[in-house]
Design a protein around this motif. Structure first.
Motif, PDB file in Angstrom:
ATOM      1  N   GLY A 125       0.794  -1.222   0.000  1.00 60.32           N
ATOM      2  CA  GLY A 125       0.000   0.000   0.000  1.00 60.32           C
ATOM      3  C   GLY A 125       0.820   1.263   0.000  1.00 60.32           C
ATOM      4  N   ALA A 126       2.149   1.144  -0.123  1.00 64.58           N
ATOM      5  CA  ALA A 126       3.012   2.325  -0.061  1.00 64.58           C
ATOM      6  C   ALA A 126       2.948   3.152  -1.341  1.00 64.58           C
ATOM      7  N   ASP A 127       2.672   2.504  -2.473  1.00 61.32           N
ATOM      8  CA  ASP A 127       2.633   3.203  -3.752  1.00 61.32           C
ATOM      9  C   ASP A 127       1.183   3.529  -4.092  1.00 61.32           C
ATOM     10  N   ALA A 128       0.813   4.774  -3.937  1.00 65.14           N
ATOM     11  CA  ALA A 128      -0.569   5.191  -4.164  1.00 65.14           C
ATOM     12  C   ALA A 128      -0.980   5.069  -5.622  1.00 65.14           C
ATOM     13  N   ASP A 129      -0.003   5.079  -6.535  1.00 73.89           N
ATOM     14  CA  ASP A 129      -0.309   5.008  -7.964  1.00 73.89           C
ATOM     15  C   ASP A 129      -0.380   3.569  -8.473  1.00 73.89           C
ATOM     16  N   SER A 130      -0.091   2.626  -7.617  1.00 74.46           N
ATOM     17  CA  SER A 130      -0.100   1.216  -8.026  1.00 74.46           C
ATOM     18  C   SER A 130      -1.533   0.730  -8.206  1.00 74.46           C
ATOM     19  N   PRO A 131      -1.803  -0.105  -9.224  1.00 73.56           N
ATOM     20  CA  PRO A 131      -3.171  -0.600  -9.420  1.00 73.56           C
ATOM     21  C   PRO A 131      -3.651  -1.415  -8.237  1.00 73.56           C
ATOM     22  N   SER A 132      -4.927  -1.297  -7.945  1.00 74.22           N
ATOM     23  CA  SER A 132      -5.520  -2.027  -6.830  1.00 74.22           C
ATOM     24  C   SER A 132      -5.649  -3.509  -7.164  1.00 74.22           C
ATOM     25  N   LEU A 133      -5.897  -4.313  -6.132  1.00 71.64           N
ATOM     26  CA  LEU A 133      -6.116  -5.741  -6.343  1.00 71.64           C
ATOM     27  C   LEU A 133      -7.341  -5.960  -7.223  1.00 71.64           C
ATOM     28  N   GLY A 134      -8.350  -5.115  -7.051  1.00 68.12           N
ATOM     29  CA  GLY A 134      -9.554  -5.211  -7.868  1.00 68.12           C
ATOM     30  C   GLY A 134      -9.309  -4.892  -9.326  1.00 68.12           C
ATOM     31  N   THR A 135      -8.279  -4.105  -9.614  1.00 71.15           N
ATOM     32  CA  THR A 135      -7.901  -3.817 -10.991  1.00 71.15           C
ATOM     33  C   THR A 135      -7.099  -4.970 -11.582  1.00 71.15           C
ATOM     34  N   ILE A 136      -6.117  -5.449 -10.817  1.00 71.96           N
ATOM     35  CA  ILE A 136      -5.263  -6.551 -11.265  1.00 71.96           C
ATOM     36  C   ILE A 136      -6.099  -7.778 -11.629  1.00 71.96           C
ATOM     37  N   ALA A 137      -7.217  -7.945 -10.934  1.00 70.58           N
ATOM     38  CA  ALA A 137      -8.072  -9.108 -11.171  1.00 70.58           C
ATOM     39  C   ALA A 137      -8.521  -9.220 -12.618  1.00 70.58           C
ATOM     40  N   GLY A 138      -8.535  -8.087 -13.338  1.00 69.17           N
ATOM     41  CA  GLY A 138      -8.938  -8.113 -14.740  1.00 69.17           C
ATOM     42  C   GLY A 138      -8.101  -9.059 -15.574  1.00 69.17           C
ATOM     43  N   VAL A 139      -6.804  -9.133 -15.276  1.00 66.60           N
ATOM     44  CA  VAL A 139      -5.922 -10.054 -15.986  1.00 66.60           C
ATOM     45  C   VAL A 139      -6.332 -11.493 -15.711  1.00 66.60           C
TER      46      VAL A 139
END
Length: 357
Positions: free
Chosen positions: A55-69
């Motif tokens: 959670g340190a990188d605010a610009d990193s995609p969320s787990l809910g976004t990564i799930a798309g892959v």
């Protein structure tokens, strides 16, 4: 909590759909993309460094976004090491030491194949660490035969997460009906140097736990994707298969079976979104994860059962794609664990919430 996937979920899913078509046995049974090419493509796409579990990188995609892959990976039934590598990288990042961060960077760049060997009680496996020595077997380890090294979570006199060269382990294939690349990885009194131990005690347990929680969400996303694809296949068959003077899809019994696939898939999606949202928001995810695992394991069974009911005998033929889902579903059932274990975790988590413990 809003039941939604991440902000860029759809965009990532669109790209993933075209990529995983190349890996899909549903498109071409002879598809056999070399392992090294898979790693290289994932590294080029940046998929080996998606998300920041700390959670340190605010610009990193969320787990809910990564799930798309992973939804598209499940939709294509693509066999790739992406989830294993993602889990190992997550665990390394969560440990947070300089050495662990270097391992995560090498995984993310496609320079190292580090596979997690996290024993599971549901698989009946355990690895112990005592006096600097690893003993025991981790079962159902994916792509172990391709690993440069293993990230091992061991318990005993002390919990540790250690990086172990694959040459130090005994690797045996585990034949299975789904033809999944599963292996038993045995450590026969393997000495572990102090500098190979990345984390100890509660830090080790937490890193492995959170990495596995995130992996379960992405695995549930695969079940959702598989359910959507199997629904398409089954509905199309019900429209094309004629019997008793018309398409079998006109019968309510067949319609109910197709509906069962849709309901199971979308319920799994709802629970996965809920669990991903809890993890991304920093909320205790355990009750959401328990419900998700229970639903995903049930859905894995239900989608293939209903599809086989519609397809009847042809679904078991080698030429049919339906039986490919059956093998994948059986693996997912075991990965999500028993209903009894998930129920116990749900009750325990709710008890902590309501008692404030």
């Amino acid at each position: 909590m809003e039941l939604a996937w991440g902000e860029d979920f759809a965009a990532l899913a669109d790209v993933s759909k075209s990529v995983f078509t190349r890996y899909s046995p549903l498109e071409d049974r002879s598809n056999n993309v070399p392992f090294a090419d898979q790693i290289a493509q994932f590294a080029e796409l940046g998929w080996l460094q998606l998300g920041d579990p700390t959670g340190a990188d605010a610009d990193s995609p969320s787990l809910g976004t990564i799930a798309g892959v992973f939804v598209e990976m499940g939709r294509a039934l693509a066999g790739t090491p992406l989830l294993d590598l993602t889990t190992a990288r997550d665990a390394a990042l969560l440990i947070g030491t300089e050495k662990a961060a270097a391992i995560a960077e090498r995984i993310g760049g496609g320079e190292a194949v580090v596979i997690p060997a996290f024993p599971s009680a549901d698989w009946g496996s355990v690895v112990s660490y005592e006096n600097g020595v690893l003993r025991g077997t981790a079962l159902a380890v994916g792509y172990a035969d391709r690993a440069d090294s293993f990230l091992v979570h061991a318990t005993g006199t002390e919990s540790v997460v250690a990086v172990v060269n694959s040459a130090a382990a005994r690797i045996e294939a585990m034949p299975n009906m789904g033809e999944c690349p599963m292996f038993a990885v045995t450590f026969d009194d393997v000495p572990v140097a102090d500098d190979a131990v990345l984390a100890r005690g509660a830090d080790a347990d937490r890193a492995a736990l959170v990495a596995e929680q995130r992996a379960d969400v992405l695995r549930a996303a695969q079940v959702y994707g598989a359910g959507l694809r199997l629904l398409d296949i089954t509905v199309l068959y019900a429209q094309q298969r004629h019997q008793f003077g018309g398409a079998i899809g006109r019968f309510q019994a067949v319609q109910y079976l197709c509906t069962d696939i849709a309901i199971a898939a979308h319920l799994t999606s709802a629970h996965a979104r809920s669990a991903a949202g809890a993890i991304d928001a920093g909320i205790d995810p355990q009750p959401y994860l328990g419900l998700m695992r229970r639903q995903a394991a049930k859905a894995a069974l239900q989608i293939v059962h209903s599809a086989h009911e519609v397809h009847a005998g042809i679904g078991y033929m080698v030429e049919s794609n339906v039986h490919l889902f059956t093998g994948a579903a059986k693996r997912w059932q075991y990965d999500f664990g028993s209903a009894a274990r998930n129920d116990a975790e749900i009750v325990s988590a709710l008890d902590r919430i309501y008692t404030g413990a």
